[in-house]
Design a protein around this motif. Structure first.
Motif, mmCIF file in Angstrom:
data_model
loop_
_atom_site.group_PDB
_atom_site.id
_atom_site.type_symbol
_atom_site.label_atom_id
_atom_site.label_comp_id
_atom_site.label_asym_id
_atom_site.label_seq_id
_atom_site.Cartn_x
_atom_site.Cartn_y
_atom_site.Cartn_z
ATOM 1 N N GLY A 78 6.753 -4.515 -11.526
ATOM 2 C CA GLY A 78 6.718 -3.100 -11.855
ATOM 3 C C GLY A 78 6.654 -2.877 -13.346
ATOM 4 N N GLY A 79 6.630 -1.603 -13.748
ATOM 5 C CA GLY A 79 6.563 -1.286 -15.160
ATOM 6 C C GLY A 79 6.393 0.199 -15.389
ATOM 7 N N ALA A 80 5.970 0.549 -16.589
ATOM 8 C CA ALA A 80 5.877 1.940 -17.015
ATOM 9 C C ALA A 80 4.778 2.692 -16.260
ATOM 10 N N ILE A 81 5.063 3.959 -16.004
ATOM 11 C CA ILE A 81 4.076 4.862 -15.400
ATOM 12 C C ILE A 81 3.316 5.558 -16.521
ATOM 13 N N ASP A 82 1.989 5.522 -16.467
ATOM 14 C CA ASP A 82 1.189 6.262 -17.441
ATOM 15 C C ASP A 82 1.118 7.739 -17.048
ATOM 16 N N SER A 83 0.782 8.576 -18.010
ATOM 17 C CA SER A 83 0.840 10.029 -17.793
ATOM 18 C C SER A 83 -0.070 10.498 -16.671
ATOM 19 N N HIS A 84 -1.167 9.776 -16.429
ATOM 20 C CA HIS A 84 -2.134 10.205 -15.419
ATOM 21 C C HIS A 84 -1.844 9.606 -14.041
ATOM 22 N N GLU A 85 -0.784 8.780 -13.932
ATOM 23 C CA GLU A 85 -0.543 8.028 -12.708
ATOM 24 C C GLU A 85 0.566 8.632 -11.854
ATOM 25 N N SER A 86 0.459 8.397 -10.552
ATOM 26 C CA SER A 86 1.572 8.623 -9.646
ATOM 27 C C SER A 86 2.445 7.371 -9.655
ATOM 28 N N PRO A 87 3.697 7.467 -9.210
ATOM 29 C CA PRO A 87 4.511 6.258 -9.108
ATOM 30 C C PRO A 87 3.861 5.187 -8.253
ATOM 31 N N ALA A 88 3.238 5.588 -7.131
ATOM 32 C CA ALA A 88 2.592 4.601 -6.265
ATOM 33 C C ALA A 88 1.429 3.936 -6.978
ATOM 34 N N GLY A 89 0.636 4.727 -7.703
ATOM 35 C CA GLY A 89 -0.488 4.160 -8.427
ATOM 36 C C GLY A 89 -0.037 3.174 -9.485
ATOM 37 N N ALA A 90 1.042 3.513 -10.196
ATOM 38 C CA ALA A 90 1.562 2.620 -11.226
ATOM 39 C C ALA A 90 2.120 1.341 -10.620
ATOM 40 N N ALA A 91 2.864 1.462 -9.512
ATOM 41 C CA ALA A 91 3.457 0.283 -8.889
ATOM 42 C C ALA A 91 2.392 -0.680 -8.388
ATOM 43 N N VAL A 92 1.341 -0.153 -7.766
ATOM 44 C CA VAL A 92 0.262 -1.002 -7.260
ATOM 45 C C VAL A 92 -0.479 -1.655 -8.424
ATOM 46 N N ARG A 93 -0.716 -0.896 -9.484
ATOM 47 C CA ARG A 93 -1.382 -1.458 -10.661
ATOM 48 C C ARG A 93 -0.549 -2.586 -11.269
ATOM 49 N N GLU A 94 0.751 -2.353 -11.428
ATOM 50 C CA GLU A 94 1.625 -3.368 -12.014
ATOM 51 C C GLU A 94 1.682 -4.624 -11.143
ATOM 52 N N ALA A 95 1.663 -4.451 -9.818
ATOM 53 C CA ALA A 95 1.661 -5.619 -8.929
ATOM 54 C C ALA A 95 0.393 -6.430 -9.108
ATOM 55 N N GLY A 96 -0.702 -5.747 -9.392
ATOM 56 C CA GLY A 96 -1.944 -6.457 -9.671
ATOM 57 C C GLY A 96 -1.869 -7.228 -10.967
ATOM 58 N N GLU A 97 -1.292 -6.600 -12.005
ATOM 59 C CA GLU A 97 -1.210 -7.236 -13.316
ATOM 60 C C GLU A 97 -0.211 -8.387 -13.331
ATOM 61 N N GLU A 98 0.935 -8.209 -12.669
ATOM 62 C CA GLU A 98 2.026 -9.184 -12.762
ATOM 63 C C GLU A 98 2.020 -10.218 -11.647
ATOM 64 N N ALA A 99 1.373 -9.907 -10.521
ATOM 65 C CA ALA A 99 1.413 -10.823 -9.384
ATOM 66 C C ALA A 99 0.039 -11.144 -8.814
ATOM 67 N N GLY A 100 -1.015 -10.529 -9.353
ATOM 68 C CA GLY A 100 -2.354 -10.791 -8.839
ATOM 69 C C GLY A 100 -2.589 -10.234 -7.456
ATOM 70 N N ILE A 101 -1.831 -9.197 -7.074
ATOM 71 C CA ILE A 101 -1.965 -8.588 -5.744
ATOM 72 C C ILE A 101 -3.016 -7.479 -5.790
ATOM 73 N N ALA A 102 -4.041 -7.595 -4.965
ATOM 74 C CA ALA A 102 -5.087 -6.573 -4.910
ATOM 75 C C ALA A 102 -4.599 -5.357 -4.133
ATOM 76 N N GLY A 103 -4.853 -4.165 -4.671
ATOM 77 C CA GLY A 103 -4.383 -2.946 -4.034
ATOM 78 C C GLY A 103 -4.891 -2.758 -2.619
ATOM 79 N N GLU A 104 -6.125 -3.220 -2.345
ATOM 80 C CA GLU A 104 -6.692 -3.031 -1.000
ATOM 81 C C GLU A 104 -6.053 -3.945 0.039
ATOM 82 N N SER A 105 -5.233 -4.892 -0.393
ATOM 83 C CA SER A 105 -4.599 -5.816 0.552
ATOM 84 C C SER A 105 -3.254 -5.315 1.049
ATOM 85 N N LEU A 106 -2.832 -4.138 0.599
ATOM 86 C CA LEU A 106 -1.533 -3.605 1.007
ATOM 87 C C LEU A 106 -1.670 -2.130 1.345
ATOM 88 N N THR A 107 -0.665 -1.598 2.030
ATOM 89 C CA THR A 107 -0.625 -0.183 2.382
ATOM 90 C C THR A 107 0.734 0.380 1.995
#
Length: 227
Positions: free
Chosen positions: A58-87
């Motif tokens: 996880g990490g910081a939420i940008d001004s244009h992001e929802s919490p869900a959008g930020a969490a999924v983005r951070e998981a991609g950056e920190e764990a290599g998890i693709a957003g389309e692979s989760l719900t």
């Protein structure tokens, strides 16, 4: 690339929290080898805040992001998890400060334990059985919020409008989150109602999963969960 959410927010006692617009983390569940619930945890790098503890990507939420959008983005950056692979299945604000800063835990699931690729913020990423989470040295904030985030076993009664096995994680509202361990299928509204009434006296938690308003009205509101 730095986002506009990067930066510290200071509380009245001088403590600081990362994320000018708050922060979010991803609690990702997937079935283990025997079907039990596992969660993806991050062993934080020694240089990070509370380094050496276990927590969520996880990490910081940008001004244009929802919490869900930020969490999924951070998981991609920190764990290599693709957003389309989760719900995403739900979210909870699990920490607030008098400064207005807050942390949102976004709960999601995947069909199977996904491969991960750690970045410099992690010394390890590990799928951990839910029963084993508390045996690890947890980040203090995550340790405090974990009891409300862990799932309970759920028996799912499928309404007649549901023709496939639902997601394993179910948002139970104020009751937290459930992990489906058994499924009962029904073909008619009457069967659904009978199954839900029988379940009310059974041990454990049962939910009726349906998008049909007539079914939702016919069963106990406490048992109904929307697909």
């Amino acid at each position: 690339m730095r986002g506009d959410g990067d930066g510290w927010v200071f509380a009245s006692d001088g403590s600081r929290r990362w994320g000018r617009h708050g922060a979010a983390g991803l609690l990702l569940r997937a079935p283990g080898p025997s079907g039990h619930a596992t969660v993806l945890l991050q062993h934080r790098a020694g240089w990070s805040h509370h380094g050496g503890t276990w927590a969520l990507p996880g990490g910081a939420i940008d001004s244009h992001e929802s919490p869900a959008g930020a969490a999924v983005r951070e998981a991609g950056e920190e764990a290599g998890i693709a957003g389309e692979s989760l719900t995403v299945r739900g979210e909870r604000v699990t920490w607030t400060e008098d400064s207005g800063w807050s942390y949102t835990t976004v709960v999601a699931d995947a069909a199977a334990q996904l491969d991960t690729v750690p970045n410099g913020e992690s010394t390890e990423l590990r799928w951990v059985a839910e029963d084993d989470v508390e045996s690890l040295p947890l980040h203090p904030s995550f340790a405090e919020s974990w009891p409300a985030l862990r799932s309970v076993p759920v028996r799912a009664v499928l309404g007649p409008d549901v023709d496939e096995v639902p997601p394993r994680t179910v948002d139970l509202g104020e009751r937290g989150f459930g992990w489906i361990v058994a499924v009962v299928t029904t073909d008619r509204v009457e069967e659904t109602v009978d199954a839900s009434r029988a379940a009310e006296s059974a041990v454990g938690t049962t939910v009726v999963i349906t998008a049909d308003e007539s079914v939702r009205r016919a069963v106990s509101p406490a048992l109904a969960a929307e697909l």
